[in-house]
Write a protein that holds these residues in place. Structure first.
Motif, mmCIF file in Angstrom:
data_model
loop_
_atom_site.group_PDB
_atom_site.id
_atom_site.type_symbol
_atom_site.label_atom_id
_atom_site.label_comp_id
_atom_site.label_asym_id
_atom_site.label_seq_id
_atom_site.Cartn_x
_atom_site.Cartn_y
_atom_site.Cartn_z
ATOM 1 N N ALA A 33 5.588 -13.972 11.682
ATOM 2 C CA ALA A 33 4.276 -13.352 11.879
ATOM 3 C C ALA A 33 3.562 -13.853 13.121
ATOM 4 N N ALA A 34 4.262 -14.572 13.991
ATOM 5 C CA ALA A 34 3.612 -15.187 15.146
ATOM 6 C C ALA A 34 3.009 -14.158 16.104
ATOM 7 N N HIS A 35 3.676 -13.037 16.331
ATOM 8 C CA HIS A 35 3.213 -12.104 17.357
ATOM 9 C C HIS A 35 2.999 -10.689 16.853
ATOM 10 N N GLU A 36 3.503 -10.368 15.659
ATOM 11 C CA GLU A 36 3.404 -9.005 15.160
ATOM 12 C C GLU A 36 3.041 -9.029 13.680
ATOM 13 N N PRO A 37 2.367 -7.985 13.187
ATOM 14 C CA PRO A 37 1.948 -7.982 11.785
ATOM 15 C C PRO A 37 3.135 -7.976 10.825
ATOM 16 N N VAL A 38 3.002 -8.717 9.739
ATOM 17 C CA VAL A 38 4.024 -8.803 8.693
ATOM 18 C C VAL A 38 3.345 -8.538 7.359
ATOM 19 N N CYS A 39 4.005 -7.769 6.484
ATOM 20 C CA CYS A 39 3.453 -7.508 5.160
ATOM 21 C C CYS A 39 4.579 -7.539 4.123
ATOM 22 N N PRO A 40 4.237 -7.864 2.874
ATOM 23 C CA PRO A 40 5.253 -7.854 1.822
ATOM 24 C C PRO A 40 5.636 -6.432 1.468
ATOM 25 N N CYS A 41 6.891 -6.245 1.122
ATOM 26 C CA CYS A 41 7.383 -4.922 0.755
ATOM 27 C C CYS A 41 8.660 -5.076 -0.062
ATOM 28 N N ALA A 42 9.230 -3.952 -0.440
ATOM 29 C CA ALA A 42 10.534 -3.919 -1.094
ATOM 30 C C ALA A 42 11.259 -2.686 -0.584
ATOM 31 N N GLY A 54 11.076 -8.202 0.297
ATOM 32 C CA GLY A 54 11.195 -8.692 1.668
ATOM 33 C C GLY A 54 9.878 -8.621 2.411
ATOM 34 N N LEU A 55 9.986 -8.806 3.696
ATOM 35 C CA LEU A 55 8.829 -8.748 4.590
ATOM 36 C C LEU A 55 9.072 -7.646 5.608
ATOM 37 N N LEU A 56 8.064 -6.858 5.866
ATOM 38 C CA LEU A 56 8.137 -5.758 6.824
ATOM 39 C C LEU A 56 7.341 -6.152 8.053
ATOM 40 N N ARG A 57 7.968 -6.067 9.224
ATOM 41 C CA ARG A 57 7.280 -6.391 10.477
ATOM 42 C C ARG A 57 7.259 -5.157 11.366
ATOM 43 N N MET A 58 6.067 -4.831 11.844
ATOM 44 C CA MET A 58 5.888 -3.665 12.705
ATOM 45 C C MET A 58 5.807 -4.134 14.151
ATOM 46 N N GLY A 59 6.915 -4.015 14.866
ATOM 47 C CA GLY A 59 6.960 -4.418 16.266
ATOM 48 C C GLY A 59 6.612 -3.249 17.168
ATOM 49 N N ALA A 60 6.674 -3.478 18.456
ATOM 50 C CA ALA A 60 6.327 -2.423 19.415
ATOM 51 C C ALA A 60 7.288 -1.243 19.333
ATOM 52 N N HIS A 61 8.565 -1.520 19.119
ATOM 53 C CA HIS A 61 9.567 -0.449 19.151
ATOM 54 C C HIS A 61 10.428 -0.363 17.901
ATOM 55 N N HIS A 62 10.281 -1.309 16.967
ATOM 56 C CA HIS A 62 11.119 -1.330 15.775
ATOM 57 C C HIS A 62 10.306 -1.687 14.536
ATOM 58 N N LEU A 63 10.769 -1.186 13.406
ATOM 59 C CA LEU A 63 10.284 -1.587 12.102
ATOM 60 C C LEU A 63 11.369 -2.486 11.532
ATOM 61 N N ASP A 64 11.048 -3.748 11.311
ATOM 62 C CA ASP A 64 12.041 -4.738 10.896
ATOM 63 C C ASP A 64 11.799 -5.155 9.458
ATOM 64 N N TRP A 65 12.902 -5.354 8.711
ATOM 65 C CA TRP A 65 12.824 -5.843 7.341
ATOM 66 C C TRP A 65 13.581 -7.156 7.235
ATOM 67 N N PHE A 66 12.925 -8.139 6.615
ATOM 68 C CA PHE A 66 13.507 -9.461 6.419
ATOM 69 C C PHE A 66 13.582 -9.754 4.931
ATOM 70 N N SER A 67 14.673 -10.328 4.491
ATOM 71 C CA SER A 67 14.805 -10.747 3.102
ATOM 72 C C SER A 67 13.836 -11.895 2.828
ATOM 73 N N VAL A 68 13.290 -11.958 1.627
ATOM 74 C CA VAL A 68 12.312 -12.984 1.295
ATOM 75 C C VAL A 68 12.927 -14.383 1.363
ATOM 76 N N GLY A 69 14.108 -14.551 0.820
ATOM 77 C CA GLY A 69 14.689 -15.888 0.715
ATOM 78 C C GLY A 69 15.592 -16.294 1.846
#
Length: 143
Positions: A33-42, A54-69
């Motif tokens: 979450a250092a430079h782009e918004p992150v929110c919880p999601c599934a 997981g966590l959803l990050r909305m970057g300038a050009h991509h929508l990224d999903w990260f596993s919680v663990g």
């Protein structure tokens, strides 16, 4: 060494490992979450009945999903912003631990069903507006 001392050492080691794991997850979340918004999601992959938190990050050009663990700071899944479409929320809410009365939407690109996404109702407008707004530098010289 008595059996009681061995059990105490094992419990202490387990508590220390748990504390270390929590610190690592906290540091990872801060890094994501250092430079782009992150929110919880599934997410729910097509054909799968299981929702994955997981966590959803909305970057300038991509929508990224990260596993919680996970331990890595690279996304487990990433979708390019261009051509990505989001459906309206389903009428019924999705009950998931960690998400309060989540709404389910579908991410598509053209006719391809990419993934079902569950987010909290207050997060959905942010994701939708991020997706519908133009990325930085895209069509900047429109007259």
């Amino acid at each position: 060494m008595s059996a009681l001392q061995v059990v105490e050492i094992l419990l202490l080691a387990g508590c220390l490992l748990l504390a270390l794991w929590l610190v690592v997850l906290w540091l990872r979340r801060r890094a994501l979450a250092a430079h782009e918004p992150v929110c919880p999601c599934a997410i729910q992959l097509p054909g799968s009945p299981r929702w994955r938190l997981g966590l959803l990050r909305m970057g300038a050009h991509h929508l990224d999903w990260f596993s919680v663990g996970g331990l890595t700071t690279s996304p487990a899944m990433s979708w390019a912003r261009e051509g990505l479409e989001i459906s309206t929320p389903a009428p019924e809410s999705v009950s998931l631990p960690g998400l309060d009365a989540a709404v389910a939407v579908t991410l598509t690109r053209g006719d391809d069903h990419l993934v079902d996404l569950a987010v909290e109702p207050k997060i959905y407008p942010a994701v939708r507006s991020w997706l519908e707004s133009a990325p930085p530098g895209h069509n900047a010289n429109v007259t």
